[in-house]
Design an enzyme around this catalytic site. Sequence first.
Site, mmCIF file in Angstrom:
data_model
loop_
_atom_site.group_PDB
_atom_site.id
_atom_site.type_symbol
_atom_site.label_atom_id
_atom_site.label_comp_id
_atom_site.label_asym_id
_atom_site.label_seq_id
_atom_site.Cartn_x
_atom_site.Cartn_y
_atom_site.Cartn_z
ATOM 1 N N ASP A 166 0.789 -1.191 -0.167
ATOM 2 C CA ASP A 166 0.135 0.051 -0.028
ATOM 3 C C ASP A 166 0.917 1.423 0.122
ATOM 4 O O ASP A 166 2.252 1.346 0.391
ATOM 5 C CB ASP A 166 -0.927 -0.045 1.158
ATOM 6 N N ASP B 239 -10.706 1.528 -2.998
ATOM 7 C CA ASP B 239 -11.193 1.564 -1.821
ATOM 8 C C ASP B 239 -12.864 1.613 -1.694
ATOM 9 O O ASP B 239 -13.394 1.328 -0.546
ATOM 10 C CB ASP B 239 -10.614 2.578 -0.839
#
Length: 729
Positions: free
Chosen positions: A479, A549
């Site tokens: 990430d 997301d």
Amino acid sequence: MGITYNEADRVFYLQAGDTSYAMQIYKDGYLAHLYWGKKVNKINPEELIIKRERPSFSANPDVNDKVFSLDTLPQEYPAYGNTDFRSPAYQIQLENGATITDLRYESHRIFKGKAKLQGLPATYVENDDEAETLEIVLVDDLIGLKAVLSYTVFGNFDAITRNVRFINDGKQNLKLLRGLSMSVDFIRNDFDFMHLFGSWARERHIVRETLRPGIQYIDSKRGASSHEHNPFIALLSRDCTEENGEAYGFSLVYSGNFLAQAEVNMYKTTRISMGINPFDFSWLLEPGETFQTPEVVMVYSDRGIGKMSRTYHKLYRTRLCRGKFRDSIRPILVNNWEATYFDFNADKIENIAKVAKELGIELFVLDDGWFGHRNDDTSSLGDWIADKNKLPDGLDNLANRIHDLGLQFGLWFEPEMVSPDSDLYRAHPDWCLHVPNRSRSTARTQLVLDLSREDVCEYIIDAVSDILRTVKVDYVKWDMNRNMTEIGSALLPATRQRETAHRYMLGLYKVMDTITNSFPNILFEGCSGGGGRFDPGMLYYMPQIWTSDDTDAVERLKIQYGTSIVYPASTMGAHVSAIPNHQVHRNTSLKMRGDVAMSGNFGYELDLTKLTENEKEDVKKQISQYKSLRKIIQFGDMYRILSPFGGNETAWIYVSENKEEAFAAYFRVLDQPNAPIRRLKLKGLDPNRYYVIDGKSGVYGGDELMYIGIAIPQLNGDFKSVVWRIKAK
């Protein structure tokens, strides 16, 4: 496929698949663009460069030739300042402050295969017969500058790649102020300009607008390719649709600051240029030094946007992605992030994993919060040591417990960041990006490590590798949750500070290359707050990326549809999450959430222990269904049918390469009273074959399904979906 040079008229002729590209050494060594488009067997250059005197202030580099001006010549790699007033592809500053350069043809070479780029990701070949490469050397003898323009044509793809290598062969320092990867001049402007725009949780929405006089561009100054703009643009003929018309695609294999620009000048010609963003960029080239630009992949389609997309899909899936997972079916996973966030312990994780095993899930992924003393997002990034409070028996013990259940184990990292509240930052406060005497801005309470530094890169490689060597990890989610500010490095001299952002990318690519090559049996997935770095550069190291997301089924229709303009389904992470959705608070059916997520690398992001028995049965069916379909979805050809950007409905279909199997999906967002009967015309099937459809009796011709269509059943209520499994009889 092939590259030839006709010495008589000094024309280079490139052929890639069904597309041709031509250029000419013109007049006194200028490299002129002639043609790019549908394959042609012969061209007459005198018909493509029309000499005409222009009275509107177009200056002449040759005082004896009033009809020749670089301002009107279609060029391959133009400069500014010696009669071309359009945006240049490059700009060099000399020690005396001057920025005038004059590159002319010196030599060229043609060879089979494709060379690797120094320190940068790029498409590749598995054997030299797959492609041919042309390198053209341009020189400015006065200052000793060389620019090597590289063109690669693929035999099996309508694709041409371009990059540039600058070499300082002179005796003085040169400063590169602008070094784009490509430029191409079209003698027309009757195009639409398409790009992919968005934000966090709203990535890659399709924007299509009329190309107009002046400059239209997209860019990133964020230190990453960004949620806002994907490093891709296309020129579309005005009549271009999914299946008809011309499409010219430009995709940059790079993950940092970029510029993609279309300029229409007074003569209604169009210049496309793309590469590293020249904003806040420079690169000092000392004598003997070289600078390599990233690669641009250019795709031509004479049959609409769909054919362009499918060219990118297959090229990127088979000749950009690498490693054992490139051609392997991807596991169905469950990620604990939306199930627990930071609030978990080993027993809670194991309980979710037990249900996952019962449902047929194959991989459990432990997300953020397993290291340091990280109970929220304010601390511990950089301290990659398991939290003994949450995992008293260690991370390796938890991984073994997951494996003992018969599941694979995955782990989240954010290696490029550091928390001010961390042992790493307290020991090395100079290791983050910063400039002297200025505050250090934070986002998500974190700073960006300075990957332009070799010691920082080595720390990340060692810290991540120590975990991967001592814990049985099958999957890594990599990430990156903030963009760059105060871009400066404590180790670079003042003359090189504007190199920091690009040096960061070179450092990141080195780190990723080292780690992924050291652990070839681990599946790596990229992520940047979802899709903030969904770009070809990342795919070279990690064959899939977390698409967004935002896991809401309705929002994902636009996100996944837009992403598919360039990227194949095998690269898209797509999960079923809980309702109300955590991003938009919408309630959608488990069926629609599953049907949307099946159009990518399928998984779940919720607390499986909270499912009802009926929901568990539905999840089992979804998982079983996807296991029977994933080879088609991940490695088949995608055809878009109905666009979520055009109305209330969305539809697409995946077809196996041999056209024996297909998976079609239809989605309707809002119900309509007394709605008309609709038929969905499928695409990509063999019109001369017969097919059967799961759940329907009878046999259907491929031509019937494509030209007449299949009836959409009556659907009552909002947020509905229908899927069809189709097999050749």
